[in-house]
Design an enzyme around this catalytic site. Structure first.
Site, PDB file in Angstrom:
ATOM      1  N   ASP A 198     -25.355  71.536 -23.519  1.00  0.00           N
ATOM      2  CA  ASP A 198     -26.219  72.709 -23.422  1.00  0.00           C
ATOM      3  C   ASP A 198     -27.655  72.511 -23.897  1.00  0.00           C
ATOM      4  O   ASP A 198     -28.501  72.061 -23.146  1.00  0.00           O
ATOM      5  CB  ASP A 198     -25.580  73.888 -24.157  1.00  0.00           C
TER       6      ASP A 198
ATOM      7  N   GLU B 168     -14.639  76.686 -33.253  1.00  0.00           N
ATOM      8  CA  GLU B 168     -15.344  75.984 -32.172  1.00  0.00           C
ATOM      9  C   GLU B 168     -16.229  74.868 -32.718  1.00  0.00           C
ATOM     10  O   GLU B 168     -16.297  73.776 -32.154  1.00  0.00           O
ATOM     11  CB  GLU B 168     -16.192  76.996 -31.396  1.00  0.00           C
TER      12      GLU B 168
END
Length: 834
Positions: free
Chosen positions: A568, A801
């Protein structure tokens, strides 16, 4: 990957906000038209038809003539009717049509907990399935809240499958503000069972302590729904509740006719709210719409209590043994079978991940929860992806998008509440665990993904299939771009399978099936490789770059994101151009070429192919060429290459708006220096890809430099794992936009730490001057990662995460038992042996 902050436009897209509130909303459905639900068992009628064979023959003949003319009219119609290539399936036999995925294997996986987005749900691996699920009323701050969909807003203390074998057993513990629920799932196949067998769920409910204002009764709701909107009756779904610890329990129901199964909790809340307002009772009205496709049962009882719910198949006709079968799936019999399955799970975990009995009991507990929730989170989805297609088309075009063909996907998911759907690059990491647990399930999942390939060799990287999956994703994030890829991480697993074959790790039957799998999938794998090799290639031989950065560039981004890379906001060249060279993609292509070489040479026996892949792998592994293209001697590090300047910043400026909106002050990118073609000086995960790929010779001084970068606290080293971006980087922990906090610019990610550990483990066993140092760093990093995951799990009840690089706290989505479950392989020291 998507982040934990609101409004992020990352690889993983944000959820739609839940409509659930503390007060049950007004239900707009009228209760007046509902009638009491019939109690008698529904019976399907078997009709015997008298057939006029002359008439039948005439009908068949005329049908063929009609079909012939329809075919001619379609075949010779306008060329515009030709399917666009982007939605044309790959022209080859489907992998899932292999014999190994049919018969007993297919039936054994028919029913399962394949609805990862709900706290407990069961469905079949079929497009229009009978689905079942559990809801309950939780209490927080003295108010009732309906629990159904996994969502962060529920603020549960913990939930997740503590144990699950991926096939016929699972056990889950849910802690909801003083209420503890347990759900245990069991599947059974008897002589009288229908296709897929029978299944049962045991639900236990208790309050930790009864505080003032907390009722001593609990309300759970078990429902059965037909996705095809077929009418249900009690005879269609034989279930019963048994062994409640008190006799004073109540059962109520409601039958609903609606296509919106994903809104069921809102509908039930509305009905309960109406009941409370009209009658003062928190109970379902014991009524039904005509021909309901959803039946909801409410069980209310004083806690603690237990409800055993059994679903038996093949009961459309009278069967004297139905009651016996129900009894075998409830009460003591069910408890005994669940205990047996739990023991089998424990034994299998020990055999695979702790054969030497070295792991501490707390490590084992976390390891079982990690793989249990990964396997319990496997889902089945069916629907059509939306693909960006700005050209006019007659084939399901919707604005600038077009619909992919209807397809099914059986896959693990990264996170049940945040990302309960398939992500292509995540799946490779998931399968590193799953193939070690159950090779057949792993190949089944990989086969489903490869069958999604189009004629060009492209696979949509995010799969949002079906109404339930779509309900979790904002509309603007649903469309997939056919020019964008995702790291081909499935080759990590395929490479392991090939190496396992060479090392005789599989039985003769397994080896035969794996060979058949590769034989069938080889054409698709070649097309996938060629898609990357052509569409993501750079200007020079052996160079690649992730396409799609220019499309995402805006004046509001500090550094244009590279969503297709999976990393990302990891900083790349400040100004995207076709001159870019992305180091990570080059290394992914080396993995793919090397794997294809092994498959074609050793399993498929295609000489021309393996020679070509061997040459490609040799070129991409050329150490001197790699250094010429990507190595910076001053930094002693590998970097991307592109049109870049370090002198960029975000500054608040007045921005004009469209329409009648007034201008507003927003953070806008300023470039203070003209960019030039150069190496992009950001040390981080991308810098270590040649190390991860084991390209660096074990005696090279460059290996020492890599170990320096890894172990230096000023760059990547922390006491909790390796941070994603060096503290020396100008982009370290910088926001990318006003609403886009740092994601891959500092936090610790388990998937990359696992790959780095795997290479440290490799170099600690290779002859060379840095062997002992690699071993020391390996042991220290392994210990840091395990301790931090353990600490967070003990404190929060979840795997996360990502982890904060300063304090080690869990961040982002939770529970995140996607690639964070790789901690199990780290505990077991299980890495690639290729």
């Amino acid at each position: 990957m998507s982040g934990g902050g609101d409004g992020r436009k990352t690889t993983r897209n944000r959820l739609k906000p839940s409509t659930t509130t503390g007060e049950p909303p007004q239900d707009h459905r009228s209760l007046r038209n509902r009638k009491p639900l019939p109690k008698e068992r529904g019976k399907d009628q078997l009709r015997i038809l008298d057939i006029n064979f002359v008439l039948l023959g005439f009908i068949i003949l005329t049908s063929f003539i009609a079909l012939f003319f329809v075919f001619r009219s379609v075949h010779f119609s306008d060329a515009d009717d030709t399917l666009p290539r982007v939605i044309t399936p790959f022209p080859g036999p489907k992998i899932m049509d292999l014999d190994m995925f049919q018969g007993e294997h297919k039936e054994s996986l028919y029913w399962g907990t394949y609805r990862p987005h709900v706290y407990f749900g069961v469905r079949a691996r079929a497009p229009e399935s009978l689905v079942a699920g559990l809801m309950w009323l939780g209490i927080k701050d003295g108010r009732y809240f309906m629990r159904h969909m996994c969502q962060d807003a529920d603020d549960l203390q913990t939930y997740g499958w503590n144990k699950h074998n991926g096939r016929d057993y699972g056990h889950q513990v849910i802690s909801d503000h003083g209420m503890t629920l347990t759900t245990s799932f069991l599947k059974s196949k008897g002589n009288d069972s229908g296709y897929g067998g029978d299944w049962a769920v045991q639900v236990g409910v208790q309050y930790e302590k009864l505080n003032e204002g907390v009722p001593d009764a609990a309300h759970i709701f078990f429902y059965v729904a037909d996705e095809g909107q077929n009418a249900l009756s009690l005879g269609r779904t034989e279930w019963k509740s048994f062994k409640l610890l008190q006799d004073d329990f109540e059962v109520h129901h409601v039958g609903l006719k609606t296509p919106h199964i994903h809104n069921l909790s809102d509908l039930v809340q509305g009905i309960l709210g109406l009941q409370v307002r009209n009658f003062g009772n928190l109970e379902l009205p014991d009524t039904s719409d005509d021909s309901p496709n959803i039946i909801v049962y409410q069980i209310t009882a004083r806690t603690p209590f237990r409800a055993d719910l059994a679903f038996v198949t093949g009961t459309d006709i009278d069967n004297d043994r139905v009651e016996e079968r129900v009894n075998s799936l409830t009460g003591r019999s069910l408890t005994s079978q669940l205990q047996k399955k739990e023991n089998e799970f424990d034994d299998k975990f020990k055999k695979i991940f702790d054969p030497s009995d070295k792991l501490d009991s707390e490590f084992v507990e976390v390891g079982k929860a990690a793989i249990g929730n990964l396997l319990g989170g496997i889902g089945y989805f069916y629907g059509q992806s939306k693909i960006l297609f700005p050209q006019p088309s007659k084939h399901g075009s919707d604005g600038d998008s077009i619909l992919y063909w209807p397809a099914e996907l059986y896959t693990a998911v990264p996170s049940r509440p945040f990302f309960p759907r398939g992500f292509l690059w995540d799946e490779g990491f998931h399968q590193l665990l799953i193939w070690r647990w159950d090779t057949h399930i792993s190949m089944d999942i990989i086969g489903h993904w490869l069958d999604l390939m189009n004629i060009d060799g492209w696979i949509p990287r995010e799969q949002i299939l079906g109404a339930e999956a779509l309900s979790k994703v904002p509309e603007e994030f649903v469309v997939q771009r056919p020019s964008n890829g995702n790291p081909p991480t499935l080759f990590l697993v395929l490479q392991d399978l090939v190496c396992g074959m060479n090392r005789n790790k599989f039985s003769a039957t397994e080896s035969t099936e794996i060979s058949a799998f590769f034989e069938r999938s080889f054409g698709r794998l070649e097309a996938w490789f060629q898609w990357f090799n052509t569409t993501q290639s750079g200007k020079h031989t052996s160079n690649y770059y992730w396409h799609g950065r220019k499309e995402s560039q805006t004046i509001f981004e500090l550094n244009p994101k590279t969503l297709s890379s999976g990393l990302d906001d990891y900083p790349r060249a400040s100004h995207p151009t076709e001159e870019e060279r992305h180091l990570d993609l080059r290394c992914w292509m080396l993995l793919a070429a090397d794997c294809m070489h092994s498959i074609s040479e050793q399993l498929v026996k295609k000489e021309e192919s393996w020679k070509a892949y061997k040459e490609t792998a040799k070129l991409l592994a050329d150490f001197d060429l790699l250094n010429e293209m990507h190595f910076d001697k001053d930094h002693g590090a590998y970097f991307d290459y592109g049109n870049h300047t370090e002198k960029v910043r975000l500054r608040r400026q007045l921005v004009e708006k469209n329409g009648n909106q007034p201008p507003s002050l927003e953070l806008v990118r300023e470039v203070l220096e003209k960019p030039v073609l150069r190496l992009v000086p950001h040390v981080g995960y991308v810098s270590l890809f040649p190390f991860i790929s084991k390209i660096i010779p074990s005696k090279s001084w460059i290996l020492e430099k890599q170990l320096d970068i890894i172990s230096n606290t000023s760059t990547l080293w922390t006491n909790y794992g390796l941070r994603s971006l060096s503290k020396t980087s100008s982009m370290y922990m910088k926001r990318n936009t006003e609403h886009d906090p740092p994601y891959w610019r500092g936090p610790i990610w388990m998937n990359m730490n696992y790959l780095i550990l795997s290479s440290l483990h490799h170099y600690s066993r290779e002859e060379g001057p840095y062997r002992e140092r690699a071993e020391t760093i390996y042991n220290d990093l392994k210990g840091n990662l395990i301790r931090n995951v353990m600490k967070n799990y003990k404190q929060t009840g979840y795997l996360w995460e990502q982890y904060d690089q300063k304090k080690g706290n869990g961040k982002g989505a939770h529970p995140f038992t996607g690639w964070t479950s790789l901690v199990v392989l780290i505990m077991a020291e299980s890495y690639s042996e290729c």
